[in-house]
Design a protein around this motif. Structure first.
Motif, mmCIF file in Angstrom:
data_model
loop_
_atom_site.group_PDB
_atom_site.id
_atom_site.type_symbol
_atom_site.label_atom_id
_atom_site.label_comp_id
_atom_site.label_asym_id
_atom_site.label_seq_id
_atom_site.Cartn_x
_atom_site.Cartn_y
_atom_site.Cartn_z
ATOM 1 N N ILE A 13 0.843 -1.192 0.000
ATOM 2 C CA ILE A 13 0.000 0.000 0.000
ATOM 3 C C ILE A 13 0.877 1.241 0.000
ATOM 4 N N ILE A 14 0.591 2.163 -0.918
ATOM 5 C CA ILE A 14 1.319 3.432 -0.984
ATOM 6 C C ILE A 14 0.309 4.557 -0.809
ATOM 7 N N VAL A 15 0.586 5.449 0.131
ATOM 8 C CA VAL A 15 -0.347 6.528 0.456
ATOM 9 C C VAL A 15 0.268 7.853 0.040
ATOM 10 N N CYS A 16 -0.322 8.460 -0.978
ATOM 11 C CA CYS A 16 0.148 9.776 -1.466
ATOM 12 C C CYS A 16 -1.053 10.593 -1.927
ATOM 13 N N THR A 17 -2.020 10.764 -1.040
ATOM 14 C CA THR A 17 -3.238 11.498 -1.357
ATOM 15 C C THR A 17 -2.935 13.003 -1.384
ATOM 16 N N PRO A 18 -3.887 13.823 -1.834
ATOM 17 C CA PRO A 18 -3.630 15.266 -1.910
ATOM 18 C C PRO A 18 -3.700 16.000 -0.573
ATOM 19 N N SER A 19 -3.951 15.272 0.533
ATOM 20 C CA SER A 19 -4.120 15.942 1.824
ATOM 21 C C SER A 19 -3.558 15.073 2.943
ATOM 22 N N HIS A 20 -2.889 15.705 3.908
ATOM 23 C CA HIS A 20 -2.425 14.988 5.094
ATOM 24 C C HIS A 20 -3.597 14.297 5.790
ATOM 25 N N LEU A 49 3.378 -0.708 3.925
ATOM 26 C CA LEU A 49 2.482 0.439 4.003
ATOM 27 C C LEU A 49 3.362 1.678 4.052
ATOM 28 N N GLY A 50 3.420 2.403 2.943
ATOM 29 C CA GLY A 50 4.299 3.556 2.855
ATOM 30 C C GLY A 50 3.529 4.850 2.692
ATOM 31 N N MET A 51 3.968 5.889 3.389
ATOM 32 C CA MET A 51 3.311 7.190 3.292
ATOM 33 C C MET A 51 4.316 8.242 2.845
ATOM 34 N N LEU A 52 3.954 9.006 1.850
ATOM 35 C CA LEU A 52 4.768 10.120 1.366
ATOM 36 C C LEU A 52 4.626 11.275 2.350
#
Length: 277
Positions: free
Chosen positions: A173-180, A200-203
């Motif tokens: 899972i990669i999390v790079c949505t437009p909002s924190h 599970l990675g978050m930008l």
């Protein structure tokens, strides 16, 4: 039943399988060279490699190989009273020897990307040069409408997609949505549902991850398992463009896919200090 058409059909649907083929035979035995069987994760087996103990063992072995996503060539002696130096003896009385090839057919991994912005698109451009099945989820219809190369595109709220139960333990899972805010919603829902992804990675920035971890430990408790959580995301290879970030993240995923260690992960670097793991 055309077993080759079935393999193609399952591959198009992203259903992993093991194709078991009899590739060699010496002496007596219930299987002929070329016979084939496919084994699925749900326990379904289609076709045959001869029945009896050899088929039972092949089905059991296929389940193990589906979990490890690996192929195998193995030889069996069909004579319970003897032992061979290479291979396995099965409880049969035929006396022959059979070699089976177990071929894993499916993606190296299933990857979910939450957020279809510049980094999300750059990631797909890199990942789809390899054998990964990639789903992109974004709440913005205009983003999904112009997105390219993903296997599956989903236009719906992030948390709503997770609640459907599509993501399985062991997925990436990669999390790079437009909002924190959306990033946190995605990760918190994964933790809440006790999903155990491989990755599970978050930008994010170092300051952002410190704030997030503080609130996460306060909410879920200090014993929450974050061993699969990688943030800041990627390997420490440098570069800040979407394309360079995508290569860093893809490299981290490859390292985990193949079980390689010793790389410098960005999550280990927070202003020169060790992270929380």
């Amino acid at each position: 039943m055309d077993i080759f058409n079935l393999i193609t059909e399952y591959k198009e649907k992203n259903v992993p399988l093991i194709a078991v083929t009899a590739v060699k035979k010496e002496g007596a035995g219930p299987v002929e060279v070329g016979k084939k069987m496919i084994c699925l994760e749900n326990g379904q087996n289609i076709g045959t490699v001869g029945g009896g103990a050899i088929e039972y063992y092949a089905q059991k072995k296929a389940k193990e190989l589906l979990k490890s996503k690996t192929s195998l060539l193995e030889t069996y002696l069909l004579d319970e009273g003897k032992i061979i130096s290479e291979g396995k003896t099965l409880p049969m009385v035929c006396g022959g020897k059979v070699t089976l090839f177990y071929e894993y057919i499916g993606p190296k991994a299933t990857i979910y990307i939450f957020g279809g912005g510049h980094v999300g698109q750059a990631l797909v451009n890199v990942l789809k040069t390899m054998n990964y099945h990639v789903t992109v989820i974004d709440e913005r219809k205009e983003i999904i409408d112009q997105f390219k190369k993903a296997d599956v595109l989903v236009n719906e709220p992030f948390v709503q997609f997770i609640e459907k139960g599509t993501i399985r333990d062991g997925d990436y899972i990669i999390v790079c949505t437009p909002s924190h805010k959306y990033d946190y919603h995605v990760i918190n829902k994964i933790l809440e549902l006790k999903i155990k992804p491989k990755y599970l990675g978050m930008l994010c920035s170092p300051d952002k991850i410190k704030a997030y971890l503080k609130s996460t430990y306060q909410f879920f408790g200090k014993d929450i398992d974050l061993s699969f959580f990688y943030s800041p995301i990627g390997l420490d290879i440098g570069g800040m463009t979407p394309e360079e970030i995508a290569i860093s993240i893809s490299a981290e995923i490859l390292a985990l896919t193949y079980g390689k260690e010793g790389h410098k992960h960005m999550r280990e670097i927070l202003n020169g200090q060790d992270c929380y793991w």
